[in-house]
Design an enzyme around this catalytic site. Structure first.
Site, mmCIF file in Angstrom:
data_model
loop_
_atom_site.group_PDB
_atom_site.id
_atom_site.type_symbol
_atom_site.label_atom_id
_atom_site.label_comp_id
_atom_site.label_asym_id
_atom_site.label_seq_id
_atom_site.Cartn_x
_atom_site.Cartn_y
_atom_site.Cartn_z
ATOM 1 N N ASP B 36 -24.018 -14.765 -29.995
ATOM 2 C CA ASP B 36 -23.752 -13.746 -28.981
ATOM 3 C C ASP B 36 -24.530 -13.929 -27.686
ATOM 4 O OD1 ASP B 36 -21.883 -12.615 -30.527
ATOM 5 O OD2 ASP B 36 -22.930 -10.752 -30.952
ATOM 6 N N ASP B 289 3.875 -9.619 15.688
ATOM 7 C CA ASP B 289 4.135 -10.644 14.694
ATOM 8 C C ASP B 289 4.007 -10.139 13.259
ATOM 9 O OD1 ASP B 289 4.792 -13.242 14.095
ATOM 10 O OD2 ASP B 289 2.704 -13.800 13.762
ATOM 11 N N GLY B 424 2.540 -19.135 1.264
ATOM 12 C CA GLY B 424 3.722 -19.094 0.421
ATOM 13 C C GLY B 424 4.976 -19.431 1.190
ATOM 14 N N LEU B 425 4.995 -19.090 2.472
ATOM 15 C CA LEU B 425 6.171 -19.401 3.268
ATOM 16 C C LEU B 425 6.381 -20.904 3.342
ATOM 17 C CD1 LEU B 425 5.807 -16.810 6.130
ATOM 18 C CD2 LEU B 425 7.405 -16.801 4.233
#
Lengths: 295, 532
Positions: B36, B289, B424-425
């Site tokens: 542990d 934007d 991601g784009l």
């Protein structure tokens, strides 16, 4: 020559199963378990006693351990849901619960919990009581409480009967001045003495209920070493308070109501100040028949 | 309890370790077997602490079980007290030791030691880490302060007025292995100081036992992390009459609400906002934007506090569409359910990471906000992800200042969430221009080494675009319409994250209209059909 090995004291190699230490109620709260034959007035006594303790300025928690969950009814003026009902709602994920789900404020701040339980003849009432104590502990509801009262179910002698004994300091036995309820009391004394070997529970005393006379109870007490701590005659006001869904402390203060109130207050005072553990010896069934006969 | 490869929370004694390590002058004797001790690594590796946690393990082995383990416990307690000379001692056991029932707390109490001993009873088989941390903090505060409860709850949160001083508050809840607690403290201190409110005690992180004794002297408590400090705040309210704040200041709206709540509790007039001090997030949201963020589908999963805060920011401050909300924390299930219902969702309450993964895959979000585990599964699914909650990885304990709370916290959150989205784009740009003659094979998107041009045979090493293509070419069964090469090319121009939906809708339309083949014209018809 043969010799016998010393038998280790209980707990070392014995089969006696001890309670899980993590569910002990600690820290000086006075824990009282109320026992007695079914229908003898345990719930009424418990609720009025809780109310009396609260009148003395104590923080009180009453735990109803009967599946019919009407123990705290006169304190809260309603039937509150049971711990088992609530646990079912969250699929037994007790982590989701909040104290206000299963604990309800009743008369004069008395905290009320109904453990609920399995239907008659199934499941284990002791498990339910154990779960309830665990839940109360996890939510820190026992830590800042002065008095805890367990209102135990009367009709069954099983886990549900025994579980509160593991937590209680003192047991009160409610009885009437008749053979049946005294006979039940005798069995309860035997059970408590058995438990007292391993737990702190001790006999507190007897509450004589719904009886004008106490001659039979007195006879029994004398033989066994029990003592009567309070005596309630068959007072109509107590019956009416139940119908009105309230404790005796909320009734019109007539003379007989005041008398009952004072008796509860004095019982509460005795329990918190001067209660002494009784060393009572239960009678054998034969002896109790001989003592009280069939009259 | 169940067997699993991975859990969101550790056992409750790890929570106790978090409190012990967060504070100064506390030592924790943990009755636990050899194995542990692994929990030390959480503090040295993830938090990168300069010291081991102040924990003494009894490290019993199999052969000790035949002997007197109680004596072993007492020996370790004695040694720990002599060696570390702590101001208060925590005594408890791990899950394995719970079974031996040595009751180390009672043993410690019976040793006649001259220091406060807190006996921790943490049911390892029914409770988890955060509960253990909350319970430890509660027992510690209560253990040190219960003698000071006088039954008089006459605490006045406006006492600062008569005493002619600044109002004083405590920040309760920040701990080690919490999410960005170190920086949240600084940010909240700064925020409150701007409003002439002083911070007295911060606990447990950095506090001593002497600090805990000072708690009731402040005007109110700030419950920064309800998972850790709500039970303690409740106890302080019940026994000392100290009110506490319930709003967690994560996000611009919540920070404003937090200030309002604190001022109300203190009966202090709220100064008009100083625009310079506020978050830049609102400014960015108004920029020309910023609208490309609008309507992004986001899936949120984490501890209760951070998941609820993220849902509010996503929905109200960034204009995202929340498509999933959940928590692994049963204690927080209720507020999370409520937050989910408010945005028309059913909350996912689960500590099974596979269940969470399938919920994410089902909801098909464009962004996942989750824990370290959701980062893994988002990576597998090819979806951008930001980590918003514990459990976390080393990379979520940054060296630089990066709070989650207050104005600066909102800036940090904005950056943390938007960067993976913008990246991601790129994935869909790669998809769109893959057929362009200038496009070189082997370009990799941010989604990993699964580059678009890599020869792939199994699904695991395919990009999202390729998986879609593969699904299309494999979808030749009898009742499905057939995609013509022209139709396929048209479909491949559609961004990957909506391509699956467009394909299903087009096929549905084709079936309804009785077309056996799908070409670019069918696609246009389908588009017109579903738009109309």
């Amino acid at each position: 020559m043969t010799s016998t090995l010393n038998r280790p004291s209980d707990g070392q190699g014995s089969v006696q199963v001890h309670q899980d230490p993590s569910v002990q109620i600690q820290e000086g709260a006075l824990v009282i378990a109320v026992y007695g034959k079914g229908g003898i007035g345990k719930s009424t006594t418990s609720s009025n006693l809780s109310a009396a303790f609260s009148k003395l300025g104590k923080k009180v928690l009453q735990i109803g351990c009967d599946p019919k969950h009407d123990s705290t009814f006169t304190l809260t003026h309603k039937m509150v849901p049971t711990v088992i009902d609530i646990l079912e709602e969250v699929d037994f994920h007790s982590e989701e619960l909040r104290p206000e789900d299963f604990m309800f404020q009743g008369f004069n701040g008395v905290m009320c919990v109904e453990s609920g339980g399995p239907p008659a003849g199934t499941g284990c009432g002791g498990y339910v009581t154990g779960q309830t104590v665990k839940l109360l502990k996890e939510h820190h509801l026992l830590e800042d409480t002065d008095v805890v009262i367990f209102d135990v179910l009367g009709d069954v002698v099983c886990g549900g009967f025994a579980a509160p004994l593991q937590h209680a300091n003192y047991c009160l036995i409610v009885t009437a001045n008749d053979f049946d309820s005294i006979f039940a009391m005798n069995r309860i004394v035997a059970a408590i003495q058995a438990k007292a070997k391993n737990y702190k529970v001790r006999l507190g005393g007897v509450v004589a209920n719904r009886s004008a006379e106490t001659d039979q109870i007195d006879k029994f007490n004398e033989r066994t070493g029990l003592k009567t701590m309070a005596h309630f005659r068959d007072v109509d006001a107590i019956r009416r308070s139940r119908l009105k869904k309230c404790t005796i402390f909320e009734m019109e203060p007539t003379e007989d109501v005041l008398e009952v109130q004072n008796e509860y207050l004095s019982l509460a005072k005795k329990l918190s100040e001067s209660v002494q553990a009784l060393e009572a010896e239960p009678l054998k069934d034969r002896e109790i028949f001989d003592l009280l006969g069939f009259d | 309890m169940e067997l699993t490869l991975w859990t969101y929370e550790g056992p409750p004694h790890v929570g106790a370790m978090r409190i012990a390590s967060s504070m100064k002058g506390i030592h924790y004797v943990l009755h636990a077997p050899q194995g542990d001790t692994y929990a030390d690594l959480l503090f040295t590796m993830i938090e990168r602490r300069g010291e081991r946690p102040p924990v003494t393990y009894t490290t019993f082995q199999a052969r000790d079980l035949g002997g007197d383990t109680a004596e072993l416990v007492k020996g370790h307690i004695r040694e720990a007290v002599e060696r570390f000379n702590p101001e208060a001692l925590l005594v408890g056991e791990s899950c394995t030791a719970e079974l031996i029932q040595d009751q180390p707390g009672s043993l410690a109490h019976g040793m006649g030691l001259d220091l406060p001993i807190i006996n921790l009873e943490l049911p390892a088989y029914s409770k988890k880490e955060n509960w253990g941390a909350a319970e430890t903090f509660y027992q510690l505060v209560r253990g040190l302060l219960k003698d000071k409860v006088d039954g008089q709850t006459t605490h006045d949160p406006r006492a600062w007025k008569q005493e002619e001083r600044n109002p004083k508050v405590n920040l309760l809840g920040p701990s080690l292995l919490g999410f960005r607690c170190r920086d949240d403290i600084l940010e909240i201190k700064k925020l409150l100081n701007e409003h002439d409110i002083d911070v007295a005690v911060v606990a447990p992180l950095g506090a001593t036992t002497a600090d805990l004794l000072e708690i009731p002297k402040s005007d109110i408590n700030v419950c920064l992390y309800p998972e850790i400090s709500e039970s303690t705040c409740n106890w302080l309210e019940k026994n000392f009459g100290m009110p506490f704040s319930h709003t967690v200041p994560i996000g611009v709206g919540a920070t404003k609400d937090f200030l309002t709540e604190i001022h109300k509790l203190l009966d202090l007039p709220l100064k008009p906002n100083n625009a310079n001090n506020e978050s830049k997030l609102t400014w960015y949201s108004q920029s020309v934007d910023s609208n490309y963020l609008t309507g992004k589908r986001v899936f949120i999963f984490g501890d209760g506090t951070h998941a609820i805060a993220a849902a509010r920011i996503a929905k109200q401050e960034l204009g995202f569409e929340v498509v999933g909300l959940g928590t692994y924390s049963r204690e927080m299930a209720r507020p999370v359910r409520k937050a989910a219902e408010a945005i028309g969702l059913k909350a996912l309450i689960s500590n099974d990471y596979l269940e969470v993964e399938s919920a994410i895959s089902e909801a098909a979000p464009e962004l996942v906000l989750g824990t370290q585990m959701e980062r893994h599964c988002a990576k597998r699914l090819g979806i951008p992800c930001a980590v918003i909650s514990t459990p976390m990885h080393v990379q979520d304990v940054p060296a630089r200042y990066s709070p989650q709370m207050g104005w600066e916290g909102s800036n940090v959150i904005f950056d943390d969430w938007v960067h993976p989205l913008m990246m991601g784009l790129e994935e869909h740009l790669i998809g769109m221009f893959r057929h362009d003659f200038e496009f070189t094979d082997g370009h990799q998107s941010h989604l990993g080494h699964l580059g678009a041009g890599k020869a792939a045979t199994d699904n695991s090493s395919l990009t999202e675009s390729q998986k879609e293509d593969k699904a299309i070419s494999e979808s030749v069964n009898l009742d499905s319409p057939i995609w013509t090469p022209e139709g396929k090319e048209e479909l491949s121009k559609i961004p990957f994250f909506v391509r699956g939906k467009v394909r299903k809708n087009t096929e549905k339309y084709a079936r309804q209209a009785g077309c056996r083949k799908i070409d670019s014209e069918t696609m246009l018809d389908a588009k017109a059909h579903f738009k109309g």
